[in-house]
Motif scaffolding. Structure first.
Motif, short mmCIF file in Angstrom:
data_model
loop_
_atom_site.label_atom_id
_atom_site.label_comp_id
_atom_site.label_asym_id
_atom_site.label_seq_id
_atom_site.Cartn_x
_atom_site.Cartn_y
_atom_site.Cartn_z
N SER A 68 0.82 -1.22 0.00
CA SER A 68 0.00 0.00 0.00
C SER A 68 0.84 1.26 0.00
CB SER A 68 -0.92 0.00 1.22
OG SER A 68 -0.16 -0.06 2.41
N ASP A 69 2.03 1.22 0.64
CA ASP A 69 2.84 2.42 0.65
C ASP A 69 3.75 2.52 -0.57
OD1 ASP A 69 5.22 1.23 3.16
OD2 ASP A 69 4.74 0.51 1.15
N GLY A 70 3.85 1.41 -1.33
CA GLY A 70 4.60 1.45 -2.57
C GLY A 70 6.10 1.54 -2.40
N GLU A 142 0.28 15.12 -4.45
CA GLU A 142 0.38 14.93 -3.01
C GLU A 142 1.06 13.60 -2.68
OE1 GLU A 142 -3.64 15.30 -1.74
OE2 GLU A 142 -3.62 17.50 -1.77
N HIS A 143 0.78 12.58 -3.50
CA HIS A 143 1.45 11.29 -3.32
C HIS A 143 2.96 11.43 -3.56
CE1 HIS A 143 2.22 7.00 -3.50
NE2 HIS A 143 2.68 7.12 -4.74
N ASN A 156 12.26 2.27 -4.41
CA ASN A 156 11.38 1.49 -5.27
C ASN A 156 9.97 2.03 -5.07
OD1 ASN A 156 9.68 -0.52 -6.45
ND2 ASN A 156 11.38 -1.97 -6.31
N TYR A 157 9.50 2.84 -6.01
CA TYR A 157 8.19 3.47 -5.91
C TYR A 157 7.30 3.04 -7.07
CZ TYR A 157 10.04 6.72 -2.39
OH TYR A 157 10.58 7.26 -1.26
N VAL A 158 6.01 2.96 -6.81
CA VAL A 158 5.01 2.68 -7.84
C VAL A 158 4.14 3.91 -8.02
CG1 VAL A 158 3.00 1.31 -8.45
CG2 VAL A 158 5.01 0.20 -7.47
N PHE A 159 3.92 4.30 -9.27
CA PHE A 159 3.13 5.49 -9.58
C PHE A 159 2.01 5.08 -10.54
CE2 PHE A 159 2.39 9.56 -11.86
CZ PHE A 159 2.10 10.36 -10.75
N ASN A 160 0.78 5.14 -10.07
CA ASN A 160 -0.39 4.72 -10.85
C ASN A 160 -1.19 5.97 -11.23
OD1 ASN A 160 -2.69 3.62 -11.92
ND2 ASN A 160 -3.38 2.64 -10.05
N PHE A 161 -1.10 6.37 -12.52
CA PHE A 161 -1.77 7.60 -12.94
C PHE A 161 -3.11 7.33 -13.63
CE2 PHE A 161 1.09 6.40 -16.38
CZ PHE A 161 0.31 6.54 -17.52
N LEU A 186 12.88 3.76 -15.04
CA LEU A 186 11.42 3.67 -15.09
C LEU A 186 11.03 2.44 -15.89
CD1 LEU A 186 8.64 5.11 -14.58
CD2 LEU A 186 8.92 6.08 -16.86
N LYS A 187 10.12 1.66 -15.33
CA LYS A 187 9.60 0.47 -16.02
C LYS A 187 8.09 0.50 -16.01
CE LYS A 187 13.63 -2.38 -14.88
NZ LYS A 187 14.12 -3.60 -14.19
N ASN A 188 7.49 -0.06 -17.05
CA ASN A 188 6.04 -0.12 -17.16
C ASN A 188 5.56 -1.50 -16.75
OD1 ASN A 188 3.34 -0.05 -17.89
ND2 ASN A 188 3.80 -0.52 -20.03
N ARG A 189 4.88 -1.56 -15.62
CA ARG A 189 4.23 -2.79 -15.19
C ARG A 189 2.74 -2.50 -14.96
NH1 ARG A 189 8.57 -5.41 -10.88
NH2 ARG A 189 9.85 -6.48 -12.43
N GLY A 190 2.12 -1.95 -15.97
CA GLY A 190 0.76 -1.48 -15.78
C GLY A 190 0.80 -0.12 -15.13
N ALA A 191 1.17 -0.07 -13.86
CA ALA A 191 1.56 1.17 -13.22
C ALA A 191 3.05 1.37 -13.47
CB ALA A 191 1.25 1.11 -11.73
N LEU A 192 3.56 2.57 -13.18
CA LEU A 192 4.97 2.87 -13.42
C LEU A 192 5.78 2.47 -12.20
CD1 LEU A 192 4.63 6.41 -15.04
CD2 LEU A 192 4.72 4.18 -16.17
N LEU A 193 6.89 1.80 -12.43
CA LEU A 193 7.79 1.36 -11.37
C LEU A 193 9.08 2.16 -11.48
CD1 LEU A 193 8.46 -0.56 -9.03
CD2 LEU A 193 9.32 -2.18 -10.74
#
Length: 534
Positions: A68-70, A142-143, A156-161, A186-193
């Motif tokens: 949840s915290d990514g 804000e995230h 290691n962060y996940v960014f879901n736009f 940056l990698k694309n795993r559906g969301a951005l990693l």
């Protein structure tokens, strides 16, 4: 090379790779008449496949693959500069998203994923470009504000736009991601990693997400862009041996109503030098307005010790307080060849002020020798860290977030080129290569903008006062057409009897409000005026 495979019960695609110098390009699309028939059958039987597609292992665009915290710790990744196009497809008949394959790609790759269209719509001038969902944009920023980039510390962060863009006509939307941060990939795993180990860099970090629909073509004007602010690189944990202020001479600019035992009605800007070595603190003050002290002028003024990340100077000199606490807010390498810089707050029980410390003496002296007056807008621009306000209209108090900008000021006597003018002109220009500058985000932090020096008939003291709006600083905005970004400028007013003197030094000071002095630099510059007719 071509590889054929099938998506679960949807359609056949072909997969081609073309090597480019900057990376790879991936494209997916229908490959034959037989396959097109399969696509048509897949669409006709879509209802029969809904459950199967929903339960398939293919992630859809926008899924988050993390806690949840990514935040996780991963191995080091290579630095990248990336543009990743990602297509989100919408079925106009049933309004459901078509499940799409999500590919793990190198951050130097471009990935395009699209579904086949039997009746591709023609371009229309009435059709609107995708809109930006401002609520989602605000929540995403804000995230990002909670992320931390610490030098030498893996991230290691996940960014879901997902949901950032809306298309009123429900057209097919293609999204593109432009990303750079030294040491990160940056990698694309559906969301951005986003993974890697942050490093210092002369280039600013960049995260831009763009979108276009099928109705507006594929040229650059078709795209809608959203810029996001990424964290500024923080310092690694400091030990006494590694403290960046030790064993070097550091220069800062100071100002006072007294200089060389002479008093003025305005503040004069001058240079100071400090050195902290072997528990001893050394200091020197310049004897001119245009130079910094030489190393042999340093004299011992007291001692110092470290308290975690802060350096505490104890001095028995009357010009200093008993204890001065030096706290580095941010360190960075100059993008203009000025060397290593530290944004540092120096505080005592009586006074708090934030400075830029430079190790390069020549670089600091360039702030004291700005040539101006020979032509309109003649100035030199310097790096400056502008605090970023959050969306609630209040500054971030405990976590310092800054936007790298440039600031420069000039003096010009307009009467030289046009007799209709009755006074000289000065503006402090504040520019950003990546963001639009807004007056409300600048004047929020400052209480005064002043210029002072000796004039032909009397002392010249100019202030920037917005009389109409009862505000201490007059600010206006214009567009820099070369980069299509808005810049702000703080206007200074002069009287018609103010006459600048050839070769005279004039001191400019942008002073923050007292409540922000612990986080906002007091900008100080010296300008040398030259008459355009001489």
């Amino acid at each position: 090379m071509a590889v054929r495979f099938s998506l679960p019960s949807i359609y056949w695609v072909s997969f081609a790779i073309v090597s480019l110098t900057s990376g790879c390009f991936f494209y997916m699309g229908p490959t034959s008449i037989t396959e097109k028939k399969q696509e048509t059958n897949a669409i006709k039987n879509e209802e029969n496949h809904k459950d199967e597609a929903r339960n398939s292992n293919w992630p859809t665009i926008g899924q988050v693959h993390s806690s949840s915290d990514g935040i996780m710790t991963k191995k080091r990744e290579q630095q990248t500069s990336t543009r990743l196009p990602i297509t989100t497809s919408i079925n106009k008949d049933n309004k459901n998203k078509v499940p799409l394959a999500s590919f793990l790609s190198d951050a130097n790759s471009s990935t395009t994923i699209s579904t086949p269209l039997e009746n591709k719509p023609s371009f229309s001038q009435e059709n609107q470009k995708p809109d930006i969902n401002e609520n989602i944009q605000q929540r995403l920023q804000e995230h990002l504000n909670h992320w931390e980039f610490i030098e030498s510390t893996p991230v290691n962060y996940v960014f879901n736009f997902h949901g950032l863009f809306i298309d009123a006509e429900r057209d097919f939307i293609t999204t593109r991601v432009t990303f750079f941060s030294e040491g990160l990939s940056l990698k694309n795993r559906g969301a951005l990693l986003i993974t890697g180990i942050p490093k210092p860099s002369e280039k600013p970090s960049t995260l831009i997400i763009s979108a276009r629909d099928e109705q507006h073509g594929d040229n650059e004007e078709a795209w809608v862009h959203v810029n996001f602010d990424l964290p500024i690189l923080g310092d690694a944990p400091i030990t006494e041996k590694k403290h960046p202020l030790l064993d070097q001479i550091w220069y800062r600019l100071e100002s006072s109503y007294f200089f060389l035992d002479e008093g003025f009605e305005y503040e004069t800007v001058y240079c100071e030098a400090f050195k902290f070595s072997d528990n001893q603190a050394y200091y020197a003050k310049s004897t001119t307005k245009q130079t910094c002290p030489d190393a042999e002028k340093l004299q011992q003024i007291g001692t110092y010790h470290l308290e975690e990340k802060t350096l505490v100077v104890t001095s028995n000199r009357s010009v200093f307080d008993n204890n001065l606490i030096w706290d580095i807010k941010h360190s960075y390498l100059s993008t203009k060849g000025k060397g290593e810089s530290h944004l540092t707050t120096v505080s005592s029980g009586k006074h708090v002020e934030t400075y830029t410390l430079l190790k390069d003496k020549i670089a600091m002296e360039s702030r004291l020798n700005i040539t101006t007056g020979q032509e309109q807008y003649q100035m030199e621009k310097f790096e400056y860290l502008l605090p970023i306000r959050n969306n609630q209209g209040t500054p971030i108090q405990n976590k310092y977030t800054y936007l790298p900008v440039t600031a420069g000021i000039y003096i010009f006597d307009n009467r030289v080129i046009d007799s209709l003018y009755y006074q000289a002109d000065s503006d402090l220009n504040i520019n950003s290569q990546t963001h639009d500058m807004k007056c409300e985000d600048i004047t929020y932090f400052y209480q005064s903008s002043t210029m002072g020096g000796q004039g032909g008939f009397s002392e010249i003291i100019s202030t920037s006062i917005d009389i109409q709006n009862n505000h201490p600083i007059e600010c206006e905005m214009r567009t820099d057409t070369s980069i299509n970004k808005t810049f702000a400028y703080l206007d200074l007013d002069y009287d018609d009897y103010h006459e600048f003197v050839e070769g005279e030094v004039y001191s400019y000071i942008l002073k923050p409000k007292p409540e922000y002095a612990h986080m906002v630099e007091e900008l100080k510059l010296n300008l040398i005026y030259h008459d355009p007719n001489k």
